[in-house]
Design an enzyme around this catalytic site. Structure first.
Site, mmCIF file in Angstrom:
data_model
loop_
_atom_site.group_PDB
_atom_site.id
_atom_site.type_symbol
_atom_site.label_atom_id
_atom_site.label_comp_id
_atom_site.label_asym_id
_atom_site.label_seq_id
_atom_site.Cartn_x
_atom_site.Cartn_y
_atom_site.Cartn_z
ATOM 1 N N SER A 134 -55.604 -7.425 12.048
ATOM 2 C CA SER A 134 -56.866 -7.027 12.646
ATOM 3 C C SER A 134 -57.007 -7.661 14.037
ATOM 4 C CB SER A 134 -58.027 -7.405 11.724
ATOM 5 O OG SER A 134 -59.199 -6.693 12.049
ATOM 6 N N ASP A 198 -55.643 3.942 8.490
ATOM 7 C CA ASP A 198 -56.436 2.809 8.969
ATOM 8 C C ASP A 198 -57.090 3.176 10.296
ATOM 9 O OD1 ASP A 198 -57.558 0.395 9.600
ATOM 10 O OD2 ASP A 198 -55.661 -0.670 9.883
ATOM 11 N N HIS A 333 -57.618 -0.862 5.679
ATOM 12 C CA HIS A 333 -57.385 -1.925 6.657
ATOM 13 C C HIS A 333 -57.014 -3.242 5.985
ATOM 14 C CE1 HIS A 333 -57.643 -3.827 10.542
ATOM 15 N NE2 HIS A 333 -58.563 -4.676 10.148
#
Length: 625
Positions: A134, A198, A333
């Site tokens: 991330s 994602d 994610h």
């Protein structure tokens, strides 16, 4: 034609990375999210890898994702003190980067032991790997570029090239950021894993500054520490759906805009569109590995193709799923560790970079190529529309290489023309004339022929400059040493002739000083090109402008400007002359008795000449003259 090829993991743009190293990276990245004591984790991997892995924790605060003070997309010019190479040379413009991510990295350098630990690992000759999931991946990218700047540009031989492995990382830099990494040959250091469903990697394509409230709720939702992943309340579902469609709508606009540019559709409509709709500046770089739902991995390096795939993979694969389960794209994610390890076990990677014209028409392909292309179509769940866009991206890349091949064909022509001008300068010296003055007078046939060569070379170099401005040459072109050297030779040899022509026609009286108003972009660029390659301070190699400096100081003195007003410029010029003559960047013909420079210097006040740093040199010229 190079076909799409199936390959084992070590051929997929990972520079020989072992499966175990990637598995360590994803595991450590996810662990970093749960660490409450440090903004990064450090793990040493022994054995054949012998590397230190730095895993950065992501942030789940919206202020660490988007800085609203820097426009809708939160971008700002890169910090040139930390990242001097991240710039466009021909436009003399710094790259732009997500300011929130940059600020987080700058704070990390100031407040943590990151730099100490990196220096320690480098001293122990360990390979350094930066990783993150991330927004932690965004920090890993900046750390990698920082290390490349800090060590490799100054001491390449004694340091191992670092690696950066990210998982679901959002885009962080603009087109100039991407171009600079290619020019420096650093793009190969970055490996980005992305799940096809994602949404986070492409979320910066939307104007997040206007969606800060929604983004904060989503970050809380997808935080590894969140307890609401199973929540399917109407409120959160509505929020996720709105965010999804906003990102997708902006990504579609960028996809279409980029394809139009790739196909050469530079109509006025595109300019009008850009005036009304602010497009995201973010662009992917490095190698992207798309993790398909069936466990196959698709590796792509073409940044324009990656941009298209980020959009079409998400749209095609998740259209119905989003309607059934709005949380699906956001849950994806957090599933990198389990899904990626499963994919790595398969060791089944397809290269998707060679998307040539024939790839779109299976009937024209070799029989052994057809199954691979069909497999890639199935794996990514892409329709014909997506493949047309991918084809445009691939064909544009090939066109840039064709352009480079055409420019390379002029290399010897430029060399030959410069050799002719070198011979012209030698002939002038034999005649007892300064090269600059002989050309400025234009009395002989040799002077006319030299002018023809000057104009011919100007055309060749202007074509190169225009192509670079329009990004019509490969990004690596600016990093090619042979062209940097040729550009520097051209600048030193030919710019004095341009200056002579400028003052011969008294253009300074109408246009202004050459250095301010008259200097062509081809010389400004070749100067910056050489300074960057040699890691010299900006504006420190002005020896090709020597005659313009002499002409302007002389013009000021002829206009009765007091010597005290030009003294600093005279002192600076004399100091430079001493250095440039010693380094042979200025030839001795400038010291011939009748040269403009010698006449100018001899007319300076006696008290100044007596104490001048070049007094002995000039007095010797006076006696020999």
């Amino acid at each position: 034609m190079m076909p799409i090829t199936a390959a084992p993991m070590h051929c997929a743009g990972t520079k020989g990375m072992e499966k175990v190293l990637i598995e360590h990276c994803i595991s450590l990245s996810m662990r970093a999210h749960h660490s409450s004591t440090s903004p990064f984790l450090l793990h040493t991997l022994s054995g054949s890898s012998h590397c230190s892995i730095f895993a950065f924790a992501g942030s789940w605060s919206v202020d660490d994702w988007i800085d609203g003070e820097h426009g809708a997309f939160g971008v700002s010019k890169i910090d040139s003190s930390l990242f001097p190479s991240l710039k466009n040379l021909v436009r003399d413009a710094p790259a732009a980067v997500n300011m929130a991510f940059l600020r987080s990295f700058q704070m990390l350098l100031k407040t943590s032991r990151l730099e100490v630990e990196i220096s320690k690992a480098a001293a122990e000759k360990k390979r350094i790997v930066f990783t993150g999931h991330s927004s932690g991946g965004a920090i890993a990218v900046l750390a990698t570029v920082w290390l490349l700047e800090k060590h490799l540009r100054t001491d390449y031989k004694n340091h191992t090239v670092p690696l950066c492995v990210t998982f679901g990382s959002p885009l962080i830099g603009d087109n100039l950021f991407c171009q600079a990494l290619q020019r420096e040959d650093w793009s190969c250091c970055f490996l980005h894993f992305v799940m096809t469903m994602d949404i986070i990697p492409q979320s910066p394509l939307a104007p997040l500054a206007s969606l800060k409230e929604e983004l904060q709720s989503i970050l809380q939702f997808i935080s590894p520490k969140s307890l609401c992943l199973s929540s399917n309340s109407f409120g959160i579902s509505q929020l996720l759906s709105k965010f999804y469609y906003t990102v997708l709508r902006n990504a579609l606009t960028i996809s279409n805009h980029q394809s139009c540019l790739s196909m050469g559709c530079a109509t006025s409509l595109l300019g009008t569109l850009s005036g009304f709709i602010k497009l995201s500046p973010y662009k992917p770089f490095g190698t992207f590995v798309f993790c398909c739902s069936n466990g196959r991995l698709v590796s792509v390096k073409n940044s324009d193709a990656i941009l298209q795939m980020l959009f079409y993979c998400l749209r095609e694969a998740s259209g119905q799923e989003m309607a059934d389960d709005p949380c699906r794209n956001f849950k994806e994610h957090l599933q990198y560790e389990s899904k990626l390890k499963s994919c790595l076990e398969m060791q089944n990677v397809i290269h998707g970079d060679y998307l040539q014209t024939n790839d779109l028409f299976l009937s024209e392909m070799n029989m052994d190529e057809m199954p691979l292309v069909e497999t890639l179509l199935d794996d990514l769940d892409m329709g014909k529309e997506a493949w047309l866009h991918l084809h445009a991206a691939g064909d544009w890349e090939m066109q840039r290489f064709r352009n480079q091949k055409r420019i390379d064909a002029n290399y010897n022509k430029i060399q030959e023309a410069l050799n002719v001008l070198d011979q012209y300068r030698a002939t002038c010296e034999l005649r007892g004339l300064c090269y600059y003055d002989a050309f400025k007078l234009q009395r002989d046939a040799e002077d006319f022929n030299a002018n023809v060569k000057r104009l011919e070379l100007a055309g060749l170099w202007d074509e190169i400059i225009e192509m670079l401005v329009r990004f019509e040459l490969p990004d690596r072109f600016e990093g090619r040493t042979e062209w940097v050297k040729l550009g520097t030779r051209y600048c030193l040899l030919v710019e004095p002739l341009d200056i002579a022509n400028y003052y011969r026609h008294s253009k300074n009286e109408d246009t202004g000083p050459y250095m301010v108003k008259g200097r062509p972009r081809r010389y400004r660029f070749t100067q910056r090109w050489n300074e960057h390659a040699q890691q010299m301070p900006k504006g420190s190699s002005l020896e090709s402008c020597f005659w313009a400096m002499v002409e302007e100081i002389s013009a000021d003195m002829n206009n009765k400007k007091p010597f005290i007003e030009v003294k600093e410029r005279v002192l600076e010029l004399e100091k430079n002359v001493s250095v440039w003559l010693a380094s042979r960047k200025l030839r001795n013909d400038v010291l011939l008795g009748g040269s403009t420079f010698v006449k100018w210097w001899m007319a300076l006040p006696k008290h100044h000449k007596f104490n001048s740093c070049i007094a002995k040199l000039m007095n010797a010229v006076d006696k020999s003259g």
